[in-house]
Every structure is written in structure tokens, then in C-alpha cells.
Design a protein around this motif. Structure first.
Motif, PDB file in Angstrom:
ATOM      1  N   TYR A 118      -1.068  -2.808   4.622  1.00  0.00           N
ATOM      2  CA  TYR A 118      -0.107  -2.039   3.826  1.00  0.00           C
ATOM      3  C   TYR A 118       1.023  -1.511   4.697  1.00  0.00           C
ATOM      4  O   TYR A 118       2.181  -1.450   4.271  1.00  0.00           O
ATOM      5  CB  TYR A 118      -0.812  -0.874   3.136  1.00  0.00           C
ATOM      6  CG  TYR A 118      -1.539  -1.267   1.876  1.00  0.00           C
ATOM      7  CD1 TYR A 118      -0.926  -1.175   0.628  1.00  0.00           C
ATOM      8  CD2 TYR A 118      -2.849  -1.724   1.917  1.00  0.00           C
ATOM      9  CE1 TYR A 118      -1.587  -1.534  -0.533  1.00  0.00           C
ATOM     10  CE2 TYR A 118      -3.522  -2.098   0.763  1.00  0.00           C
ATOM     11  CZ  TYR A 118      -2.887  -1.997  -0.454  1.00  0.00           C
ATOM     12  OH  TYR A 118      -3.544  -2.363  -1.600  1.00  0.00           O
ATOM     13  N   LYS A 119       0.715  -1.131   5.932  1.00  0.00           N
ATOM     14  CA  LYS A 119       1.724  -0.543   6.819  1.00  0.00           C
ATOM     15  C   LYS A 119       2.780  -1.554   7.247  1.00  0.00           C
ATOM     16  O   LYS A 119       3.947  -1.195   7.438  1.00  0.00           O
ATOM     17  CB  LYS A 119       1.047   0.076   8.045  1.00  0.00           C
ATOM     18  CG  LYS A 119       0.355   1.403   7.755  1.00  0.00           C
ATOM     19  CD  LYS A 119      -0.191   2.029   9.021  1.00  0.00           C
ATOM     20  CE  LYS A 119      -0.775   3.408   8.737  1.00  0.00           C
ATOM     21  NZ  LYS A 119      -1.315   4.044   9.969  1.00  0.00           N
ATOM     22  N   ILE A 120       2.385  -2.811   7.435  1.00  0.00           N
ATOM     23  CA  ILE A 120       3.339  -3.806   7.914  1.00  0.00           C
ATOM     24  C   ILE A 120       4.088  -4.478   6.766  1.00  0.00           C
ATOM     25  O   ILE A 120       5.084  -5.171   6.997  1.00  0.00           O
ATOM     26  CB  ILE A 120       2.643  -4.892   8.765  1.00  0.00           C
ATOM     27  CG1 ILE A 120       1.637  -5.690   7.913  1.00  0.00           C
ATOM     28  CG2 ILE A 120       1.965  -4.275   9.972  1.00  0.00           C
ATOM     29  CD1 ILE A 120       1.018  -6.862   8.673  1.00  0.00           C
TER      30      ILE A 120
ATOM     31  N   HIS B 247       6.849   5.523   2.591  1.00  0.00           N
ATOM     32  CA  HIS B 247       5.843   4.591   2.092  1.00  0.00           C
ATOM     33  C   HIS B 247       4.626   4.524   3.009  1.00  0.00           C
ATOM     34  O   HIS B 247       3.600   3.959   2.644  1.00  0.00           O
ATOM     35  CB  HIS B 247       6.447   3.191   1.904  1.00  0.00           C
ATOM     36  CG  HIS B 247       6.815   2.500   3.176  1.00  0.00           C
ATOM     37  ND1 HIS B 247       8.016   2.681   3.799  1.00  0.00           N
ATOM     38  CD2 HIS B 247       6.129   1.607   3.927  1.00  0.00           C
ATOM     39  CE1 HIS B 247       8.064   1.929   4.893  1.00  0.00           C
ATOM     40  NE2 HIS B 247       6.935   1.280   4.991  1.00  0.00           N
ATOM     41  N   LYS B 248       4.748   5.125   4.214  1.00  0.00           N
ATOM     42  CA  LYS B 248       3.575   5.183   5.084  1.00  0.00           C
ATOM     43  C   LYS B 248       2.484   6.047   4.443  1.00  0.00           C
ATOM     44  O   LYS B 248       1.290   5.815   4.663  1.00  0.00           O
ATOM     45  CB  LYS B 248       3.959   5.733   6.457  1.00  0.00           C
ATOM     46  CG  LYS B 248       4.823   4.778   7.277  1.00  0.00           C
ATOM     47  CD  LYS B 248       5.117   5.340   8.654  1.00  0.00           C
ATOM     48  CE  LYS B 248       5.963   4.362   9.466  1.00  0.00           C
ATOM     49  NZ  LYS B 248       6.278   4.887  10.818  1.00  0.00           N
ATOM     50  N   GLU B 249       2.905   7.044   3.666  1.00  0.00           N
ATOM     51  CA  GLU B 249       1.933   7.870   2.948  1.00  0.00           C
ATOM     52  C   GLU B 249       1.160   7.002   1.954  1.00  0.00           C
ATOM     53  O   GLU B 249      -0.050   7.140   1.796  1.00  0.00           O
ATOM     54  CB  GLU B 249       2.628   9.011   2.204  1.00  0.00           C
ATOM     55  CG  GLU B 249       1.657   9.898   1.420  1.00  0.00           C
ATOM     56  CD  GLU B 249       2.359  10.918   0.537  1.00  0.00           C
ATOM     57  OE1 GLU B 249       1.659  11.776  -0.037  1.00  0.00           O
ATOM     58  OE2 GLU B 249       3.594  10.851   0.410  1.00  0.00           O
ATOM     59  N   TYR B 250       1.878   6.108   1.296  1.00  0.00           N
ATOM     60  CA  TYR B 250       1.244   5.190   0.350  1.00  0.00           C
ATOM     61  C   TYR B 250       0.232   4.298   1.074  1.00  0.00           C
ATOM     62  O   TYR B 250      -0.892   4.095   0.591  1.00  0.00           O
ATOM     63  CB  TYR B 250       2.315   4.332  -0.323  1.00  0.00           C
ATOM     64  CG  TYR B 250       1.782   3.408  -1.382  1.00  0.00           C
ATOM     65  CD1 TYR B 250       1.713   3.806  -2.714  1.00  0.00           C
ATOM     66  CD2 TYR B 250       1.342   2.129  -1.067  1.00  0.00           C
ATOM     67  CE1 TYR B 250       1.218   2.957  -3.696  1.00  0.00           C
ATOM     68  CE2 TYR B 250       0.846   1.270  -2.032  1.00  0.00           C
ATOM     69  CZ  TYR B 250       0.782   1.688  -3.345  1.00  0.00           C
ATOM     70  OH  TYR B 250       0.289   0.850  -4.307  1.00  0.00           O
ATOM     71  N   ALA B 251       0.618   3.785   2.232  1.00  0.00           N
ATOM     72  CA  ALA B 251      -0.262   2.918   3.013  1.00  0.00           C
ATOM     73  C   ALA B 251      -1.504   3.667   3.462  1.00  0.00           C
ATOM     74  O   ALA B 251      -2.623   3.146   3.403  1.00  0.00           O
ATOM     75  CB  ALA B 251       0.482   2.353   4.226  1.00  0.00           C
TER      76      ALA B 251
ATOM     77  N   ALA C 181      -3.762   4.229   0.346  1.00  0.00           N
ATOM     78  CA  ALA C 181      -4.429   2.994  -0.068  1.00  0.00           C
ATOM     79  C   ALA C 181      -5.546   2.643   0.916  1.00  0.00           C
ATOM     80  O   ALA C 181      -6.673   2.324   0.512  1.00  0.00           O
ATOM     81  CB  ALA C 181      -3.419   1.861  -0.155  1.00  0.00           C
ATOM     82  N   GLY C 182      -5.245   2.706   2.206  1.00  0.00           N
ATOM     83  CA  GLY C 182      -6.253   2.393   3.212  1.00  0.00           C
ATOM     84  C   GLY C 182      -7.435   3.335   3.148  1.00  0.00           C
ATOM     85  O   GLY C 182      -8.598   2.905   3.243  1.00  0.00           O
ATOM     86  N   PHE C 183      -7.141   4.621   2.982  1.00  0.00           N
ATOM     87  CA  PHE C 183      -8.216   5.609   2.863  1.00  0.00           C
ATOM     88  C   PHE C 183      -9.081   5.326   1.646  1.00  0.00           C
ATOM     89  O   PHE C 183     -10.312   5.404   1.706  1.00  0.00           O
ATOM     90  CB  PHE C 183      -7.629   7.018   2.764  1.00  0.00           C
ATOM     91  CG  PHE C 183      -8.626   8.058   2.345  1.00  0.00           C
ATOM     92  CD1 PHE C 183      -9.627   8.472   3.216  1.00  0.00           C
ATOM     93  CD2 PHE C 183      -8.593   8.602   1.066  1.00  0.00           C
ATOM     94  CE1 PHE C 183     -10.561   9.422   2.825  1.00  0.00           C
ATOM     95  CE2 PHE C 183      -9.516   9.545   0.662  1.00  0.00           C
ATOM     96  CZ  PHE C 183     -10.507   9.956   1.553  1.00  0.00           C
TER      97      PHE C 183
END
Length: 263
Positions: free
Chosen positions: A132-134, A169-173, A176-178
Motif C-alpha cells: 500500500y505504501k509504494i 495517504h500513508k495513514e491509509y496504508a 490497511a496494513g494494520f
């Protein structure tokens, strides 16, 4: 699979969440039922109005918080309707409080039992965040909205909910990962996750989120749970085809209430 978090409580039943989205996912349900039932909406931790929130909780923590919220609102023995991650949460709720639930509807979710998943699937869940981050944010918006819904309304709604995390959008990543790690942790716990009440499985015929369609077929076959396929609907089938999903929800509630009266 992308998901969102939200709870709406209709008098005796709750509808829960799809990770990274929020209560707006159920606006067509709240509109339909608002004059028929009491409606209560919850943005779960780390979502929408329940932000900021530290991502250090478990699925069992969320089930306990749900129980406390329902008790505070004097809502007992609800029918819990869980969409995507909300279906997993409902199963954890049943694991902890098997006698405190009257019915369960899974919308585009899947069984939480470890026996349904391969070791590779669990491994991938635990390592989703870097992907998600990349991913470029504009591309993720496009893939996320189109991957979750088939209709213009459903896609625009998902995009609008995802945009709540813009420009960070890093918050979104991270969220999602969490969420996927939290799900993997609950699966690896290898608990019974027995369905302790009447249940109904609902799944979009065009659900492209992970192996949702395959899981629902196996769930139906192994447990004998009734399964309803929604035509022209993706992962967010309650947004793609709200009239049909609302009809199924209403029919299920009536059946459960009728059987409860008959004892």
C-alpha cells in the motif's frame, strides 16, 4: 481486500464494517430503515470521526468495545450484520458472547476459522502494508474504488471515503496494513468461531476482493449456511445493489423475529 469500519444498530441489530471505509458505506441501508427501526452508527477506532486512534488493538478488543457500546445503548441480543471486516468482527463477537446475539448476516465477508485459509494467504495478510505504501495514491484510489464496487454510485462512494485520508495517504496504508495484520492474528489464534445463531451469507457475484467468493462457497457447503448471490454487485454489494440487499436483510429480520416469538 479493501475494507471499512462502521456500525449501524437497528433496534435489535447492528451492521458493522468494511476496513478503511466508514459509516457512509451504509447510507442506503440507514435511509431505508430509518423510519422502521432505531438507527445507531459507529465509526470504529481509526476510522472517520474515530480518528486519531493508535493502532494497537486486536479484533477481540473491538468485539469487547462493541459489546460495551451495545450495553450502554441498552441494545441486547442484536442481529449483527457485518460487511467485509465487519463479518470477521461479528464472528469474534460470537466467540466471546455466544449467547448475546440473535442473528448474523455476512455481507461480502468470509469465515474466520483458520482451516479455510492457506499458510500463504495468512503470510500475505501480515505483509500487506508495504504494498500500500509504494502504490501511487491516484492509482490506489482508482484500483480501490473499482475493485470494491461495480456501479457508479458504489465506486464514487468508495472513492469519497478513501479521500478522507488525502493528502496523507500513508495513514491509509498504515490502517490497511494494520487491519490485515489484526485479521491474521485472529485467524492464527485458531479459535472455534462457531456461528451460534441464525445466519445468512450475502456476496456480490462480481466480488473481486481476495478469495471472498470462494470462501463463501466453502462456508455455505461446510456449515450449511444459506448463501445469496447479488447480481451486478462487487465487494460492496450493499452499495452496488442496496434494494436487493435491503430486501434480504428485512426478510431475515422478519424470520428471526417470528421464530423468536414462536420460541
Amino acid at each position: 481486500m479493501l475494507g471499512s469500519v462502521s456500525f449501524w444498530i437497528f433496534c435489535r441489530f447492528a451492521i458493522s464494517y468494511h476496513f478503511t471505509a466508514d459509516h457512509r458505506l451504509f447510507e442506503k441501508q440507514t435511509e431505508y430503515f430509518e423510519n422502521k427501526q432505531n438507527v445507531f452508527v459507529w465509526d470504529a477506532p481509526s476510522h472517520a470521526l474515530s480518528r486519531p486512534f493508535t493502532n494497537n488493538y486486536s479484533l477481540s478488543d473491538m468485539a469487547e468495545w462493541l459489546y460495551e457500546i451495545l450495553a450502554k445503548e441498552e441494545i441486547y441480543n442484536p442481529i449483527i450484520i457485518g460487511q467485509s471486516m465487519g463479518g470477521y468482527l461479528a464472528q469474534m463477537y460470537m466467540e466471546l458472547y455466544p449467547d448475546k446475539i440473535k442473528g448474523f448476516i455476512s455481507i461480502d465477508s468470509a469465515p474466520l476459522q483458520k482451516s479455510y485459509m492457506t499458510a500463504m494467504e495468512i503470510w500475505l495478510l501480515e505483509r500487506a502494508e508495504p504494498l500500500y505504501k509504494i502504490y501511487p495514491w491516484k492509482a490506489l484510489l482508482r484500483v480501490g474504488s473499482r475493485g470494491c464496487a461495480e456501479t457508479d454510485y458504489g465506486q464514487n462512494l468508495m472513492r469519497k471515503m478513501m479521500m478522507s485520508y488525502n493528502p496523507d495517504h500513508k495513514e491509509y496504508a498504515r490502517l490497511a496494513g494494520f487491519g490485515y495484520r489484526m485479521l491474521a492474528e485472529a485467524i492464527k489464534a485458531d479459535l472455534a468461531y462457531h456461528i451460534s445463531c441464525p445466519a445468512l451469507l450475502i456476496c456480490g457475484e462480481k466480488d473481486k476482493a481476495g478469495s471472498a467468493k470462494s470462501y463463501n462457497k466453502k462456508w455455505h457447503q461446510r456449515e450449511g449456511l444459506p448463501l445469496k448471490w447479488i447480481k451486478n454487485a462487487g465487494h460492496n454489494s450493499n452499495a452496488d445493489q442496496p434494494d436487493e440487499v435491503n430486501r434480504l436483510i428485512e426478510k431475515f429480520i422478519s424470520k428471526v423475529e417470528r421464530e423468536s416469538v414462536l420460541g
